[in-house]
Write a protein that holds these residues in place. Structure first.
Motif, mmCIF file in Angstrom:
data_model
loop_
_atom_site.group_PDB
_atom_site.id
_atom_site.type_symbol
_atom_site.label_atom_id
_atom_site.label_comp_id
_atom_site.label_asym_id
_atom_site.label_seq_id
_atom_site.Cartn_x
_atom_site.Cartn_y
_atom_site.Cartn_z
ATOM 1 N N LEU A 103 -3.430 -3.586 34.569
ATOM 2 C CA LEU A 103 -4.089 -3.608 35.872
ATOM 3 C C LEU A 103 -3.066 -3.821 36.983
ATOM 4 C CD1 LEU A 103 -6.766 -3.712 37.512
ATOM 5 C CD2 LEU A 103 -6.626 -6.192 37.308
ATOM 6 N N ARG A 131 -6.717 -18.101 32.510
ATOM 7 C CA ARG A 131 -7.736 -17.132 32.879
ATOM 8 C C ARG A 131 -7.681 -16.819 34.364
ATOM 9 N NH1 ARG A 131 -12.657 -19.722 31.466
ATOM 10 N NH2 ARG A 131 -13.617 -17.833 32.234
ATOM 11 N N ARG A 132 -7.204 -17.754 35.110
ATOM 12 C CA ARG A 132 -6.986 -17.478 36.523
ATOM 13 C C ARG A 132 -6.058 -16.307 36.761
ATOM 14 N NH1 ARG A 132 -6.184 -21.361 40.664
ATOM 15 N NH2 ARG A 132 -7.388 -23.142 40.041
ATOM 16 N N SER A 133 -5.191 -16.086 35.811
ATOM 17 C CA SER A 133 -4.262 -14.996 36.039
ATOM 18 C C SER A 133 -4.893 -13.662 35.689
ATOM 19 C CB SER A 133 -2.979 -15.229 35.250
ATOM 20 O OG SER A 133 -3.269 -15.461 33.896
ATOM 21 N N GLU A 134 -6.121 -13.723 35.238
ATOM 22 C CA GLU A 134 -6.829 -12.474 35.009
ATOM 23 C C GLU A 134 -7.403 -11.978 36.325
ATOM 24 O OE1 GLU A 134 -8.680 -14.147 30.852
ATOM 25 O OE2 GLU A 134 -9.890 -13.761 32.626
ATOM 26 N N PRO A 135 -7.531 -10.713 36.439
ATOM 27 C CA PRO A 135 -8.174 -10.189 37.629
ATOM 28 C C PRO A 135 -9.655 -10.453 37.476
ATOM 29 C CG PRO A 135 -7.747 -8.442 36.104
ATOM 30 C CD PRO A 135 -7.173 -9.677 35.495
ATOM 31 N N ASP A 142 -12.960 -21.937 37.393
ATOM 32 C CA ASP A 142 -13.099 -20.525 37.718
ATOM 33 C C ASP A 142 -14.314 -19.869 37.072
ATOM 34 O OD1 ASP A 142 -11.366 -21.142 35.385
ATOM 35 O OD2 ASP A 142 -11.588 -18.987 35.068
ATOM 36 N N PHE A 179 -3.848 -16.427 43.323
ATOM 37 C CA PHE A 179 -2.886 -16.864 42.303
ATOM 38 C C PHE A 179 -3.197 -16.112 41.018
ATOM 39 C CE2 PHE A 179 -1.265 -20.354 39.414
ATOM 40 C CZ PHE A 179 0.041 -20.369 39.887
ATOM 41 N N GLY A 180 -2.572 -14.978 40.821
ATOM 42 C CA GLY A 180 -2.887 -14.178 39.644
ATOM 43 C C GLY A 180 -1.649 -13.588 39.018
ATOM 44 N N PHE A 181 -1.431 -13.936 37.753
ATOM 45 C CA PHE A 181 -0.280 -13.438 37.034
ATOM 46 C C PHE A 181 -0.733 -12.891 35.689
ATOM 47 C CE2 PHE A 181 1.149 -16.559 39.989
ATOM 48 C CZ PHE A 181 2.247 -15.958 40.576
ATOM 49 N N LEU A 239 -11.799 -8.611 31.475
ATOM 50 C CA LEU A 239 -10.723 -9.505 31.055
ATOM 51 C C LEU A 239 -11.221 -10.908 30.797
ATOM 52 C CD1 LEU A 239 -8.368 -8.266 33.872
ATOM 53 C CD2 LEU A 239 -8.200 -7.639 31.474
ATOM 54 N N THR A 293 -8.891 -9.826 44.638
ATOM 55 C CA THR A 293 -8.049 -8.893 43.887
ATOM 56 C C THR A 293 -8.482 -7.452 44.149
ATOM 57 O OG1 THR A 293 -7.953 -10.606 42.197
ATOM 58 C CG2 THR A 293 -7.083 -8.444 41.613
ATOM 59 N N ALA A 327 -8.121 -22.465 31.731
ATOM 60 C CA ALA A 327 -8.541 -21.869 32.990
ATOM 61 C C ALA A 327 -7.347 -21.378 33.791
ATOM 62 C CB ALA A 327 -9.349 -22.877 33.807
ATOM 63 N N ILE A 375 -0.111 -10.102 39.818
ATOM 64 C CA ILE A 375 -1.144 -9.066 39.988
ATOM 65 C C ILE A 375 -1.395 -8.895 41.484
ATOM 66 C CG2 ILE A 375 -3.540 -8.447 39.527
ATOM 67 C CD1 ILE A 375 -3.387 -10.265 37.045
#
Lengths: 347, 347, 347
Positions: free
Chosen positions: B93, A337-341, B237, B144-146, B48, B181, A334, B157
């Motif tokens: 993205l 996946r959190r780093s996914e938009p 998430d 928190f998105g990378f 994604l 986002t 997770a 991101i």
């Protein structure tokens, strides 16, 4: 700089002034207080935790002097080493640090940093380049350290070791990164911390590690490189988390974690073991449910139970372990996946 | 406004510039980046996460173009859809968003709001009427998105979707509400959040829902209306919590929760199942306690064990499940009872 | 001062204006709203929780008048007591408090305090001598209290009781200490709170107690003297934790804890019981592991399993319970050991 300078004094003077006994010929002039794994000639190295007993011989070999708690000093590994042994060594350390000479240096902040509104950067903090500090985060407040004295009274142990945050680190809003005691708390290059994370004093968080929101790392924990930690994880003090370990959200880690391991639960164990334990638990409970006919124990189905669940509040992967076609239940993933938009989420 | 405008460009140009391949005749001019559940003609919709695969067909039907991660694009449901497929779609993205055109609008605050001292309200935040924001809360800091790139490097991101807080919401002190986002993180009318709650980016928290202190909701979670969540709950998430669900304190939710369900534990399951599992566990452990005579398994008492417990630290309802006359052990109810004034507690 | 003064009024007037019925001859002039355990002549004492039913007789004996929720008032112990009974008593309390006369006194801060940057000290807070308030901490924000009305609408209950922090208390950075409702939330002499701790309204935290980071105590909890609580502990509302109790990190406490007890787990039970339960769980799971030969149940080894574990992510004390020579696995002790200075931890 690791270590806190003090006015140079012979060990005999220190013992006369602060109490305790010099054992096995402990002697020398003390000029600094230094963590035991790096202490050398002229340094006094506190030995206050079982965890660092193995480091004592090395410190002595480098010429350091030990300040050992009486209880620990009785152990076989230590009993024959030269040491200043004190029944309240932490209290003594506090006394020494209070007259220590650690200048209250203004924080240093590298190029290209973004510091959020309300963030607090205290003295003895050094921040590298391109670091993000979230709004309201507190960097370098004293670690939570108290010593017990003779009469049960408590005394704060000064925390003078500062904080080092390397390049490209991300610290989320309302995080707390505690100041180290004798040496710095370190957050290494590229580590990413989500909101409301707490890092205790003297921790060393490895490069490129990711820690999700509301996790807390107690004091003196070493986290390796590329470790991934879900949200609300807790790690007990003085542990070592190996490189690339993955720790599921909400895990409670109370022992060292091997490099590359994936753990879950509280106490955190290898993830498959945790899932299997849960599966058994609910299987047994289902078998014994007083309102349902109960199969003889010898006929109970193997793990995972194939029986459909009828509970109103189901969760994805209600049968444990979850079928391979759905995201696995615990998902330290997770935090990737959190780093996914988001592909959705707005209404 | 959901979605981030970009300078209009043919998809072929984008693929030439950012890499990846156009599949199954994907084409068109892209003017905005929009979450997949609302994307339409002129929009590029990131795909994604497995969770949103079912939304892909609808998005295509509305005329949107997909930007799909290579791994997901291989799935049967997707394989024949027109899409821009990229091995590092999240990274792409991020690149697109960095040149996106989302103005950094000053926050808007409605009438009759009370904003606590030290609270931080960042750009792109819209707050309705009669909202309370607790002291030190941080509203609208980047989620928190990378994204992971080709060589394992990480890239932030941009989080440009903002936050919408509707009328009569209560946000406790030191909460963090992350900025969405592509679209807003939403806290709907009358929702009440206690202290130190964390809401991840792109979440949608339903009207009149109550979330007790120190709970954390990961990114892109949808919480229904009138949901009650105890303290220190964690929600993974991309999940959906149905209307009126009740989640006991400290639960770890890793799957969708049905409307009206009452869940507890980690992983959170229907509350009765959790209680029964615990009861079995302690029953078995008691039977095997090495210091006590042990009954043959066939003679072990049914749940709940009627044997008196002799442990020094008892808790109300030590026999599980608790007898009906006492407050049930887990009490998501506690978050209602919290709204009662104290009848005691002062010394 | 405990209790909120209101304009003096006969109970008959109050019932006429706010609804509900006077039962068993309830009468008198009301001058203050006071918690039930201290209410006396001239005081109106809310009775809104089952927990305080035993206090009702005493309050009546001291001459107080009860404002009881209809549901509770139906109970045998209460049914014959004089009381103002209301179907929405909490709502009524909120109405009364809104016109109450609790001056918004500026906070009082004693000598020798250290208040961190960004800390917020709100009105009605009294702080003793030599207190440390960490950076960004919020002291005295309204407790989380809402009343449900006739039509399901919610109303904030004013929180007017303030906060008292006694001498030599340590409050870590980003803690939240909520303001009491009718009387103060109290943190007693010498208590030490680590970072990000939340203390709910009307709590009473005993002298010299230590609470590690990220723990949360719900409303109206009484914690005794010298209690030690690990990190990320949660305590449900209205409970009592006895003097000297030790609560392991991450425990979820949902019932009273006896003085001197050591508890762990969620729900928190006596620590040995928790360890034994976990040992059984993993033992059973190991026996049933589909990939291993399985011993008949009657031949399964006793606790703890002596079989070596082969999991990649081991933790110290992987066999449960941990052998006596290593620090026990759960270690509420950790919160003592935290007060030790680090002997290492810097790289």
């Amino acid at each position: 700089m690791t270590g806190v300078p003090i006015a140079p004094r012979p060990l005999t003077d220190l013992a006369a002034r602060h109490g305790g006994v010099l054992r096995n010929g402990a002697s020398g002039v003390v000029r600094r207080l230094v963590p035991i794994d790096r202490a050398a000639a002229g340094d006094l190295a506190p030995l206050l935790s079982l965890r660092y007993v193995p480091d004592a011989v090395g410190a002595i070999g480098r010429g350091a002097v030990l300040l050992a708690n009486e209880e620990l000093a009785a152990r076989d590994e230590i009993a024959n080493l030269p040491a200043w042994v004190h029944p309240h060594a932490a209290w003594t350390l506090a006394e020494l640090l209070e007259v220590g000479d650690a200048p209250e240096d203004e924080p240093v902040i590298g190029e290209g940093c973004r510091i959020g509104p309300g963030a607090v950067i205290l003295p003895r903090v050094t921040i590298g380049a391109r670091v993000t500090i979230g709004a309201g985060a507190v960097i370098g407040a004293p670690g939570f350290g108290f010593a017990l004295g003779r009469d049960g009274s408590m005394r704060e142990i000064p925390q003078l070791g500062g904080v080092i945050i390397e390049d490209d680190v991300h610290i989320g809003p309302l995080c707390t990164i505690a100041c180290g005691t004798l040496g710095p708390t370190i957050i290494r290059r590229g580590a990413k911390l989500d909101a409301q994370v707490h890092i205790g004093h003297n921790c060393d968080i490895g490069a490129s590690s990711i820690i999700a929101a509301q996790s807390g790392i107690a004091g003196s924990v070493t986290v390796g490189r590329g470790v991934m930690m879900g949200g609300q994880v807790g790690v007990a003090d003085h542990l070592r988390i190996g490189d690339g370990a993955r720790i599921a959200a909400k895990s409670g880690v109370i022992g060292d974690i091997a490099a590359g391991a994936t753990v879950a639960g509280y106490p955190a164990v290898e993830r498959h073991r945790w899932l299997r334990g849960l599966a058994e638990l609910y299987r047994i409970a289902s078998n014994r449910a007083p309102t349902s006919a109960r199969a003889p124990e010898s006929l109970t189905p193997p793990v995972p139970s194939a029986r459909p669940t009828t509970v109103p509040g189901t969760w994805r992967g209600a049968t444990i372990p979850p079928p391979p076609s759905v995201p696995p239940g615990v998902r330290p993933e997770a935090i990737i996946r959190r780093s996914e938009p988001p592909s959705e989420g707005e209404a």
